[in-house]
Design a protein around this motif. Structure first.
Motif, PDB file in Angstrom:
ATOM      1  N   UNK A 172       0.827  -1.212   0.000  1.00 33.74           N
ATOM      2  CA  UNK A 172       0.000   0.000   0.000  1.00 33.74           C
ATOM      3  C   UNK A 172       0.862   1.264   0.000  1.00 33.74           C
ATOM      4  N   UNK A 173       0.216   2.361  -0.358  1.00 31.63           N
ATOM      5  CA  UNK A 173       0.902   3.657  -0.351  1.00 31.63           C
ATOM      6  C   UNK A 173       1.491   3.940   1.038  1.00 31.63           C
ATOM      7  N   UNK A 174       0.730   3.578   2.081  1.00 36.17           N
ATOM      8  CA  UNK A 174       1.201   3.823   3.448  1.00 36.17           C
ATOM      9  C   UNK A 174       2.514   3.096   3.706  1.00 36.17           C
ATOM     10  N   UNK A 175       2.611   1.838   3.262  1.00 40.10           N
ATOM     11  CA  UNK A 175       3.851   1.076   3.481  1.00 40.10           C
ATOM     12  C   UNK A 175       4.994   1.632   2.627  1.00 40.10           C
ATOM     13  N   UNK A 176       4.658   2.059   1.400  1.00 40.46           N
ATOM     14  CA  UNK A 176       5.699   2.602   0.516  1.00 40.46           C
ATOM     15  C   UNK A 176       6.322   3.855   1.107  1.00 40.46           C
ATOM     16  N   UNK A 177       5.468   4.673   1.727  1.00 38.18           N
ATOM     17  CA  UNK A 177       5.941   5.958   2.250  1.00 38.18           C
ATOM     18  C   UNK A 177       7.011   5.793   3.316  1.00 38.18           C
ATOM     19  N   UNK A 178       7.065   4.615   3.943  1.00 35.10           N
ATOM     20  CA  UNK A 178       8.131   4.372   4.905  1.00 35.10           C
ATOM     21  C   UNK A 178       9.494   4.203   4.235  1.00 35.10           C
ATOM     22  N   UNK A 179       9.505   4.006   2.910  1.00 33.43           N
ATOM     23  CA  UNK A 179      10.739   3.667   2.204  1.00 33.43           C
ATOM     24  C   UNK A 179      11.119   4.705   1.146  1.00 33.43           C
ATOM     25  N   UNK A 180      10.101   5.330   0.531  1.00 32.67           N
ATOM     26  CA  UNK A 180      10.372   6.156  -0.650  1.00 32.67           C
ATOM     27  C   UNK A 180       9.328   7.270  -0.741  1.00 32.67           C
ATOM     28  N   UNK A 181       9.683   8.358  -1.433  1.00 34.16           N
ATOM     29  CA  UNK A 181       8.689   9.410  -1.669  1.00 34.16           C
ATOM     30  C   UNK A 181       7.720   8.956  -2.759  1.00 34.16           C
ATOM     31  N   UNK A 182       6.434   9.103  -2.508  1.00 32.50           N
ATOM     32  CA  UNK A 182       5.427   8.654  -3.475  1.00 32.50           C
ATOM     33  C   UNK A 182       4.778   9.881  -4.100  1.00 32.50           C
ATOM     34  N   UNK A 183       4.929  10.029  -5.423  1.00 28.61           N
ATOM     35  CA  UNK A 183       4.356  11.180  -6.109  1.00 28.61           C
ATOM     36  C   UNK A 183       2.906  10.918  -6.478  1.00 28.61           C
ATOM     37  N   UNK A 199      -5.393  -1.296   2.053  1.00 28.62           N
ATOM     38  CA  UNK A 199      -5.800  -2.230   0.992  1.00 28.62           C
ATOM     39  C   UNK A 199      -7.149  -1.871   0.371  1.00 28.62           C
ATOM     40  N   UNK A 200      -7.892  -0.969   1.021  1.00 29.57           N
ATOM     41  CA  UNK A 200      -9.152  -0.505   0.430  1.00 29.57           C
ATOM     42  C   UNK A 200      -8.904   0.222  -0.892  1.00 29.57           C
ATOM     43  N   UNK A 201      -7.726   0.838  -1.043  1.00 28.90           N
ATOM     44  CA  UNK A 201      -7.430   1.592  -2.275  1.00 28.90           C
ATOM     45  C   UNK A 201      -7.328   0.653  -3.490  1.00 28.90           C
ATOM     46  N   UNK A 202      -6.458  -0.396  -3.444  1.00 30.33           N
ATOM     47  CA  UNK A 202      -6.441  -1.299  -4.609  1.00 30.33           C
ATOM     48  C   UNK A 202      -7.763  -2.029  -4.816  1.00 30.33           C
TER      49      UNK A 202
END
Ligand code: TXA
Ligand code: MG
Length: 350
Positions: free
Chosen positions: A210-221, A334-337
């Motif tokens: 999810x975007x939330x998990x990604x944000x812990x690792x990388x900037x999400x545009x 997971x509601x987003x996907x």
């Protein structure tokens, strides 16, 4: 063509089956292979004719490129040219989410046939966490090109039976390792250097990471809006070439509704409800020919995600139901996907 189904228990001695599947792939054949997300339809990625057969069997348009599966992240440099400025970001993402349900789109090397990438200069790559997919990739010694093992535009298969319904008679082999543990296709990321010169990613397809998990690792545009919807940014509209508005579609019409609003049934039509928890005011209406809950009672998004495609299939196959009604889900994690897949399933086919 006869379709053989082999049940595999990866914890037992499964290697002879990986070998058998790899030999089939090496000879230019296709096989369905389980992953943690959905079942894939695999071909040897380095054989253009085998890759062409994947497009033909799926009836997939040639503009929609495939994902290449590796047995190990160390093979990434064999098929991609990671720009120096993105190396740290790519390594961080691979370290955190591989093996797992994340796909990276990166500049491709010449060994990757153009047909696998629909002529794009980039290739989509992932290392699946499923021992069967990784075992087959390792036994083949080449990347396995594998889209979801459904006919184009249909619901992705999360079990071997679903693959058989989609592609039975069209492929020689299905490796059956039971139900997929994630149930939604991988999150697709496009790593890039943004206009401030900093590494970041765009989400091309929402998925289990999810975007939330990604944000812990990388900037999400945020993703740029499609021209039709005005100039603003909108990160709910991912843009992989295959992400047509109508996709993941059951054969029956599907309507997406707010579970707090009453549903007005049309006389003479028979409805089946896909409810999140099964306890909404909507689910208590008496107009349903069938009600299936994604996560009965507790409402856990992870459970709902694993079951979503199987439940859509079940409703599609319930003879008493003409129209599928699905409750919209909370759009976090997971509601987003899941909402992405439901919106596409609800879109009218063109
Ligand atoms: O979980 C998954 O990703 C599953 C399993 C089998 O790995 N595979 C899967 O493949 O969902 P498929 O073909 O159904 O979806 C691949 C998506 C398509 O939307 C395609 O357009 C996008 O990946 N894609 C592939 N190559 C790309 C590229 N070079 N640039 C942008 N998008 C790409
Ligand atoms: Mg697909």
């Amino acid at each position: 063509m006869e379709t053989e189904i082999i049940e595999i228990n990866p914890l037992e001695n499964a290697r002879p089956f990986y070998q058998k599947a790899a030999e089939l792939l090496a000879s230019g054949g296709l096989t369905a292979i389980p992953t943690e997300t959905v079942y894939g339809l695999g071909a040897d990625a380095f054989q253009p004719d085998a890759v062409a057969a994947v497009f033909a069997v799926k009836e997939r348009p040639s503009f929609d490129p495939l994902i290449l599966h590796l047995s190990n992240a160390r093979q990434l440099d064999e098929i991609t040219e990671v720009p120096e400025a993105l190396r740290e970001t790519v390594d961080a993402l691979a370290g955190e989410f591989w093996p797992g349900p994340m796909t990276l789109v990166l500049p491709k090397k010449g060994v990757v046939p153009d047909i696998a990438t629909s002529g794009l200069p980039t290739v989509a790559v992932r290392v699946s966490a499923h021992p069967v997919m990784r075992g087959v990739c390792k036994a083949l010694g080449h990347p396995v090109a594998a889209p979801s093992a459904n006919r184009f535009g249909h619901i992705s298969p999360t079990s071997a039976e679903a693959v058989k319904k989609e592609l039975g008679g069209r492929i020689p082999l299905i490796l059956d390792a039971g139900a997929c543990s994630e149930g939604l296709e991988s999150t697709i990321l496009f790593p890039l250097i943004d206009d401030r010169g900093k590494p970041a990613v765009r989400i091309l397809r929402h998925g289990p990471v999810t975007r939330e998990r990604l944000r812990g690792v990388v900037r999400v545009l945020k993703n740029p809006r499609l021209p039709a919807s005005g100039g603003e940014e909108d990160d709910e509209r991912p843009a992989a070439p295959g992400q047509l508005t109508s996709h993941y579609a059951p054969s029956k019409p599907l309507i997406l509704v707010d579970p707090k609003e009453p549903f007005e049934a049309r006389p003479g039509e028979s409805y089946g409800l896909i409810s999140y928890k099964g306890d909404s005011p909507l689910a208590r209406q008496d107009c349903w020919a069938a009600v299936i809950s994604l996560s009965p009672g507790s409402g856990r998004l992870a459970e709902a995600a694993v079951r979503l495609f199987a439940v859509m299939r079940r409703m599609d196959e319930t003879p008493e139901v003409d129209v599928i009604v699905a409750e919209s889900l909370p759009e976090t994690g997971l509601g987003v996907p899941m909402m992405d897949r439901l919106r596409r399933a609800a879109a009218q086919r063109v």
